[in-house]
Design a protein around this motif. Structure first.
Motif, PDB file in Angstrom:
ATOM      1  N   SER A  29       0.808  -1.221   0.000  1.00  0.00           N
ATOM      2  CA  SER A  29       0.000   0.000   0.000  1.00  0.00           C
ATOM      3  C   SER A  29       0.846   1.277   0.000  1.00  0.00           C
ATOM      4  O   SER A  29       0.306   2.378   0.037  1.00  0.00           O
ATOM      5  CB  SER A  29      -0.940   0.003   1.205  1.00  0.00           C
ATOM      6  OG  SER A  29      -0.190  -0.052   2.401  1.00  0.00           O
ATOM      7  N   MET A  30       2.163   1.143  -0.074  1.00  0.00           N
ATOM      8  CA  MET A  30       3.069   2.293  -0.072  1.00  0.00           C
ATOM      9  C   MET A  30       2.835   3.174  -1.305  1.00  0.00           C
ATOM     10  O   MET A  30       2.753   2.674  -2.422  1.00  0.00           O
ATOM     11  CB  MET A  30       4.522   1.780  -0.087  1.00  0.00           C
ATOM     12  CG  MET A  30       5.585   2.845  -0.194  1.00  0.00           C
ATOM     13  SD  MET A  30       7.245   2.122  -0.368  1.00  0.00           S
ATOM     14  CE  MET A  30       7.492   1.482   1.274  1.00  0.00           C
ATOM     15  N   PRO A  31       2.720   4.494  -1.113  1.00  0.00           N
ATOM     16  CA  PRO A  31       2.573   5.389  -2.270  1.00  0.00           C
ATOM     17  C   PRO A  31       3.815   5.323  -3.171  1.00  0.00           C
ATOM     18  O   PRO A  31       4.942   5.346  -2.668  1.00  0.00           O
ATOM     19  CB  PRO A  31       2.444   6.777  -1.647  1.00  0.00           C
ATOM     20  CG  PRO A  31       2.166   6.550  -0.206  1.00  0.00           C
ATOM     21  CD  PRO A  31       2.726   5.218   0.154  1.00  0.00           C
ATOM     22  N   LEU A  32       3.585   5.221  -4.456  1.00  0.00           N
ATOM     23  CA  LEU A  32       4.714   5.125  -5.382  1.00  0.00           C
ATOM     24  C   LEU A  32       5.334   6.487  -5.687  1.00  0.00           C
ATOM     25  O   LEU A  32       6.530   6.585  -5.927  1.00  0.00           O
ATOM     26  CB  LEU A  32       4.273   4.456  -6.687  1.00  0.00           C
ATOM     27  CG  LEU A  32       3.745   3.024  -6.562  1.00  0.00           C
ATOM     28  CD1 LEU A  32       3.315   2.505  -7.929  1.00  0.00           C
ATOM     29  CD2 LEU A  32       4.776   2.110  -5.937  1.00  0.00           C
ATOM     30  N   PHE A  33       4.508   7.552  -5.669  1.00  0.00           N
ATOM     31  CA  PHE A  33       4.958   8.858  -6.139  1.00  0.00           C
ATOM     32  C   PHE A  33       4.996   9.934  -5.069  1.00  0.00           C
ATOM     33  O   PHE A  33       4.827  11.099  -5.362  1.00  0.00           O
ATOM     34  CB  PHE A  33       4.078   9.326  -7.307  1.00  0.00           C
ATOM     35  CG  PHE A  33       4.278   8.478  -8.533  1.00  0.00           C
ATOM     36  CD1 PHE A  33       5.253   8.798  -9.460  1.00  0.00           C
ATOM     37  CD2 PHE A  33       3.508   7.358  -8.722  1.00  0.00           C
ATOM     38  CE1 PHE A  33       5.447   8.007 -10.579  1.00  0.00           C
ATOM     39  CE2 PHE A  33       3.697   6.556  -9.842  1.00  0.00           C
ATOM     40  CZ  PHE A  33       4.666   6.885 -10.767  1.00  0.00           C
ATOM     41  N   SER A  34       5.250   9.575  -3.835  1.00  0.00           N
ATOM     42  CA  SER A  34       5.388  10.600  -2.803  1.00  0.00           C
ATOM     43  C   SER A  34       6.674  10.357  -2.028  1.00  0.00           C
ATOM     44  O   SER A  34       7.232   9.257  -2.058  1.00  0.00           O
ATOM     45  CB  SER A  34       4.182  10.597  -1.864  1.00  0.00           C
ATOM     46  OG  SER A  34       4.214   9.466  -1.023  1.00  0.00           O
ATOM     47  N   GLU A  35       7.119  11.379  -1.342  1.00  0.00           N
ATOM     48  CA  GLU A  35       8.372  11.289  -0.604  1.00  0.00           C
ATOM     49  C   GLU A  35       8.306  10.284   0.536  1.00  0.00           C
ATOM     50  O   GLU A  35       9.324   9.724   0.919  1.00  0.00           O
ATOM     51  CB  GLU A  35       8.777  12.667  -0.081  1.00  0.00           C
ATOM     52  CG  GLU A  35       9.188  13.631  -1.178  1.00  0.00           C
ATOM     53  CD  GLU A  35      10.308  13.103  -2.080  1.00  0.00           C
ATOM     54  OE1 GLU A  35      11.293  12.539  -1.544  1.00  0.00           O
ATOM     55  OE2 GLU A  35      10.193  13.243  -3.302  1.00  0.00           O
ATOM     56  N   ALA A  69      -4.326   3.789 -10.845  1.00  0.00           N
ATOM     57  CA  ALA A  69      -3.541   2.553 -10.873  1.00  0.00           C
ATOM     58  C   ALA A  69      -2.112   2.778 -10.402  1.00  0.00           C
ATOM     59  O   ALA A  69      -1.482   1.874  -9.857  1.00  0.00           O
ATOM     60  CB  ALA A  69      -3.534   1.971 -12.287  1.00  0.00           C
ATOM     61  N   LEU A  70      -1.615   3.988 -10.566  1.00  0.00           N
ATOM     62  CA  LEU A  70      -0.228   4.286 -10.213  1.00  0.00           C
ATOM     63  C   LEU A  70      -0.047   4.677  -8.743  1.00  0.00           C
ATOM     64  O   LEU A  70       1.030   5.115  -8.361  1.00  0.00           O
ATOM     65  CB  LEU A  70       0.306   5.408 -11.111  1.00  0.00           C
ATOM     66  CG  LEU A  70       0.491   5.030 -12.571  1.00  0.00           C
ATOM     67  CD1 LEU A  70       0.830   6.268 -13.396  1.00  0.00           C
ATOM     68  CD2 LEU A  70       1.587   3.986 -12.716  1.00  0.00           C
ATOM     69  N   GLN A  71      -1.047   4.499  -7.931  1.00  0.00           N
ATOM     70  CA  GLN A  71      -0.958   4.896  -6.528  1.00  0.00           C
ATOM     71  C   GLN A  71      -0.067   3.972  -5.697  1.00  0.00           C
ATOM     72  O   GLN A  71       0.692   4.429  -4.852  1.00  0.00           O
ATOM     73  CB  GLN A  71      -2.352   4.966  -5.900  1.00  0.00           C
ATOM     74  CG  GLN A  71      -3.259   5.978  -6.546  1.00  0.00           C
ATOM     75  CD  GLN A  71      -2.699   7.393  -6.479  1.00  0.00           C
ATOM     76  OE1 GLN A  71      -2.328   7.855  -5.423  1.00  0.00           O
ATOM     77  NE2 GLN A  71      -2.615   8.038  -7.623  1.00  0.00           N
ATOM     78  N   ASN A  74      -0.758  -2.312  -4.706  1.00  0.00           N
ATOM     79  CA  ASN A  74      -2.130  -2.828  -4.653  1.00  0.00           C
ATOM     80  C   ASN A  74      -2.955  -2.342  -5.838  1.00  0.00           C
ATOM     81  O   ASN A  74      -3.641  -3.129  -6.496  1.00  0.00           O
ATOM     82  CB  ASN A  74      -2.821  -2.398  -3.351  1.00  0.00           C
ATOM     83  CG  ASN A  74      -2.365  -3.185  -2.154  1.00  0.00           C
ATOM     84  OD1 ASN A  74      -1.936  -4.325  -2.266  1.00  0.00           O
ATOM     85  ND2 ASN A  74      -2.442  -2.575  -0.986  1.00  0.00           N
ATOM     86  N   SER A  75      -2.898  -1.036  -6.116  1.00  0.00           N
ATOM     87  CA  SER A  75      -3.715  -0.490  -7.200  1.00  0.00           C
ATOM     88  C   SER A  75      -3.220  -0.956  -8.572  1.00  0.00           C
ATOM     89  O   SER A  75      -4.024  -1.201  -9.469  1.00  0.00           O
ATOM     90  CB  SER A  75      -3.783   1.038  -7.120  1.00  0.00           C
ATOM     91  OG  SER A  75      -2.500   1.609  -7.177  1.00  0.00           O
ATOM     92  N   LEU A  76      -1.910  -1.105  -8.723  1.00  0.00           N
ATOM     93  CA  LEU A  76      -1.380  -1.640  -9.987  1.00  0.00           C
ATOM     94  C   LEU A  76      -1.849  -3.075 -10.209  1.00  0.00           C
ATOM     95  O   LEU A  76      -2.253  -3.449 -11.316  1.00  0.00           O
ATOM     96  CB  LEU A  76       0.147  -1.593  -9.996  1.00  0.00           C
ATOM     97  CG  LEU A  76       0.808  -0.305 -10.440  1.00  0.00           C
ATOM     98  CD1 LEU A  76       2.322  -0.403 -10.256  1.00  0.00           C
ATOM     99  CD2 LEU A  76       0.478   0.030 -11.880  1.00  0.00           C
ATOM    100  N   ALA A  77      -1.798  -3.879  -9.165  1.00  0.00           N
ATOM    101  CA  ALA A  77      -2.228  -5.279  -9.275  1.00  0.00           C
ATOM    102  C   ALA A  77      -3.714  -5.365  -9.624  1.00  0.00           C
ATOM    103  O   ALA A  77      -4.117  -6.188 -10.455  1.00  0.00           O
ATOM    104  CB  ALA A  77      -1.935  -6.023  -7.972  1.00  0.00           C
ATOM    105  N   GLU A  78      -4.528  -4.511  -9.008  1.00  0.00           N
ATOM    106  CA  GLU A  78      -5.960  -4.491  -9.319  1.00  0.00           C
ATOM    107  C   GLU A  78      -6.201  -4.090 -10.774  1.00  0.00           C
ATOM    108  O   GLU A  78      -7.041  -4.679 -11.458  1.00  0.00           O
ATOM    109  CB  GLU A  78      -6.686  -3.520  -8.390  1.00  0.00           C
ATOM    110  CG  GLU A  78      -6.781  -4.011  -6.961  1.00  0.00           C
ATOM    111  CD  GLU A  78      -7.327  -2.958  -6.014  1.00  0.00           C
ATOM    112  OE1 GLU A  78      -7.919  -1.959  -6.469  1.00  0.00           O
ATOM    113  OE2 GLU A  78      -7.140  -3.148  -4.800  1.00  0.00           O
ATOM    114  N   TYR A  79      -5.452  -3.100 -11.253  1.00  0.00           N
ATOM    115  CA  TYR A  79      -5.587  -2.631 -12.633  1.00  0.00           C
ATOM    116  C   TYR A  79      -5.225  -3.759 -13.602  1.00  0.00           C
ATOM    117  O   TYR A  79      -5.929  -4.001 -14.581  1.00  0.00           O
ATOM    118  CB  TYR A  79      -4.687  -1.422 -12.850  1.00  0.00           C
ATOM    119  CG  TYR A  79      -4.872  -0.744 -14.189  1.00  0.00           C
ATOM    120  CD1 TYR A  79      -5.857   0.214 -14.379  1.00  0.00           C
ATOM    121  CD2 TYR A  79      -4.048  -1.056 -15.272  1.00  0.00           C
ATOM    122  CE1 TYR A  79      -6.021   0.843 -15.602  1.00  0.00           C
ATOM    123  CE2 TYR A  79      -4.209  -0.441 -16.495  1.00  0.00           C
ATOM    124  CZ  TYR A  79      -5.193   0.514 -16.653  1.00  0.00           C
ATOM    125  OH  TYR A  79      -5.350   1.135 -17.877  1.00  0.00           O
TER     126      TYR A  79
END
Length: 86
Positions: A29-35, A69-71, A74-79
């Motif tokens: 569940s870690m954000p891909l695009f945040s610090e 999907a890029l969040q 988890n979201s990539l796998a669902e997509y």
């Protein structure tokens, strides 16, 4: 789904040259695009789209669903699960 998430992590680490990060370092569940997550940038987003096409034959669209999907892993796998075979 667990195997897909593990594979996604490996693909991202290799494809984005994240040599200092291991699969175990990436929470699903870690954000891909945040610090406070992986800290990826817009160029990485383009690369992820290419990696999804290469490994899963899925086109990541530039719409709200694609952005969502890029969040995280988890979201990539669902997509991927939703669009595989379409």
């Amino acid at each position: 789904m667990k195997e897909l998430k593990q594979r996604l992590k490996q693909i991202l680490i290799q494809g984005l040259n994240l040599e200092e990060i291991s699969v175990d370092d990436i929470d699903d569940s870690m954000p891909l695009f945040s610090e406070d997550g992986l800290g990826l940038d817009s160029l990485d987003a383009v690369e992820i789209a290419i990696l999804l096409q290469k490994h899963f034959q899925i086109e990541l669209k530039e719409d709200e669903e694609g952005k969502q999907a890029l969040q995280s892993i988890n979201s990539l796998a669902e997509y991927i699960t939703k669009h595989k075979g379409q």
